[in-house]
Write a protein that holds these residues in place. Sequence first.
Motif, short mmCIF file in Angstrom:
data_model
loop_
_atom_site.label_atom_id
_atom_site.label_comp_id
_atom_site.label_asym_id
_atom_site.label_seq_id
_atom_site.Cartn_x
_atom_site.Cartn_y
_atom_site.Cartn_z
N SER A 7 0.85 -1.36 -0.19
CA SER A 7 0.33 -0.15 0.05
C SER A 7 0.92 0.90 0.54
O SER A 7 1.96 1.20 0.21
N GLY A 8 0.11 1.86 0.12
CA GLY A 8 0.96 3.60 -0.25
C GLY A 8 1.03 4.15 -1.74
O GLY A 8 1.67 5.40 -1.51
N GLY A 9 1.65 3.84 -2.92
CA GLY A 9 1.34 3.97 -3.78
C GLY A 9 0.08 5.21 -4.43
O GLY A 9 -0.22 6.15 -3.76
N GLY A 10 0.55 6.48 -5.59
CA GLY A 10 0.64 6.77 -5.46
C GLY A 10 1.19 8.16 -6.88
O GLY A 10 1.80 6.96 -6.97
N LEU A 11 0.51 9.17 -7.13
CA LEU A 11 1.33 10.07 -8.16
C LEU A 11 1.66 10.84 -7.19
O LEU A 11 0.87 12.33 -6.56
N VAL A 12 2.72 11.65 -7.12
CA VAL A 12 3.36 12.87 -6.80
C VAL A 12 4.27 13.36 -8.17
O VAL A 12 4.37 12.78 -8.91
N GLN A 13 4.79 14.79 -7.70
CA GLN A 13 5.40 15.80 -8.18
C GLN A 13 6.95 14.59 -8.37
O GLN A 13 7.35 14.77 -7.41
N ALA A 14 7.58 15.33 -9.08
CA ALA A 14 9.56 15.08 -9.23
C ALA A 14 9.42 16.31 -7.90
O ALA A 14 9.31 16.81 -7.83
N GLY A 15 10.84 14.41 -7.01
CA GLY A 15 11.26 16.06 -5.99
C GLY A 15 10.16 15.94 -4.96
O GLY A 15 10.67 15.48 -3.32
N GLY A 16 9.45 14.93 -4.59
CA GLY A 16 8.32 14.84 -3.50
C GLY A 16 8.55 13.23 -3.18
O GLY A 16 9.92 12.71 -2.91
N SER A 17 7.64 12.64 -2.06
CA SER A 17 7.75 10.97 -1.48
C SER A 17 6.97 10.79 -1.88
O SER A 17 5.90 10.99 -1.39
N LEU A 18 7.47 9.76 -0.87
CA LEU A 18 6.14 8.77 -0.96
C LEU A 18 6.87 7.01 0.49
O LEU A 18 8.17 7.34 0.50
N ARG A 19 6.27 6.95 0.81
CA ARG A 19 6.41 5.76 1.74
C ARG A 19 5.76 4.64 1.67
O ARG A 19 3.84 4.46 1.77
N LEU A 20 6.04 3.37 1.00
CA LEU A 20 4.80 2.45 0.57
C LEU A 20 5.37 1.23 2.43
O LEU A 20 6.11 1.23 2.71
N SER A 21 4.39 0.90 2.11
CA SER A 21 4.23 -0.15 2.66
C SER A 21 3.98 -2.34 2.43
O SER A 21 3.05 -1.80 1.86
N CYS A 22 4.56 -2.95 3.64
CA CYS A 22 3.84 -3.57 2.65
C CYS A 22 3.70 -4.61 4.05
O CYS A 22 4.30 -5.24 4.78
N ALA A 23 2.33 -5.50 3.90
CA ALA A 23 2.35 -6.14 5.31
C ALA A 23 2.28 -8.04 4.92
O ALA A 23 1.80 -8.34 3.91
N ALA A 24 2.42 -8.58 5.76
CA ALA A 24 2.22 -9.70 5.73
C ALA A 24 1.24 -10.88 6.58
O ALA A 24 1.33 -9.79 7.69
#
Length: 128
Positions: A7-24
Motif C-alpha cells: 500500500s502507499g502508492g500514488g501520484l506525486v510530483q518530481a522531488g516529492g516523497s512516498l512511503r510504501l508499506s507491505c504487510a504479511a
Amino acid sequence: QVQLAESGGGLVQAGGSLRLSCAASGRWLIGHAMGWFRQAPEKGREFVASISWTGGDTIYADSVKGRFTISRDNAKIGTYLQMDSLKPEDTAIYYCAAVRGGDSKYLPASRIDEYEYWGQGTQVTISS
C-alpha cells in the motif's frame, strides 16, 4: 498461505516523497529477509532494496541509493520503503517480496530467483 499486501502508492510530483508499506499475513515469514522490486512499462522487474530479518543489513540498487530507505517492523512481519527525491524514472509498479526458505533466508538478497513470495504490487507515478 503466505500473502503480502502493498500500500502507499500514488501520484506525486518530481522531488516529492512516498512511503510504501507491505504487510504479511500470518507468522509464516518469521526469519525471512524481505525486499522491494519494481517494474516500469515495457521493462523487466528490477531490484530496488532488501533488508535482513534483523534489520541490521540492507542493500540498495545504485539508482535509488541515497534516496530510498528500507525498514521493517518484525512485530507485524512487514517492511517499508521510504522514497524521497523522486524522479519520473522511478515510475513503476512496486512489489514487496520475501526471500525463500533455506539457510540464507534471513540475509538480504537482490536476485529475483532468491524470492519466493510476492505481493500484487502498488503503482507509483512521478510527474515531471
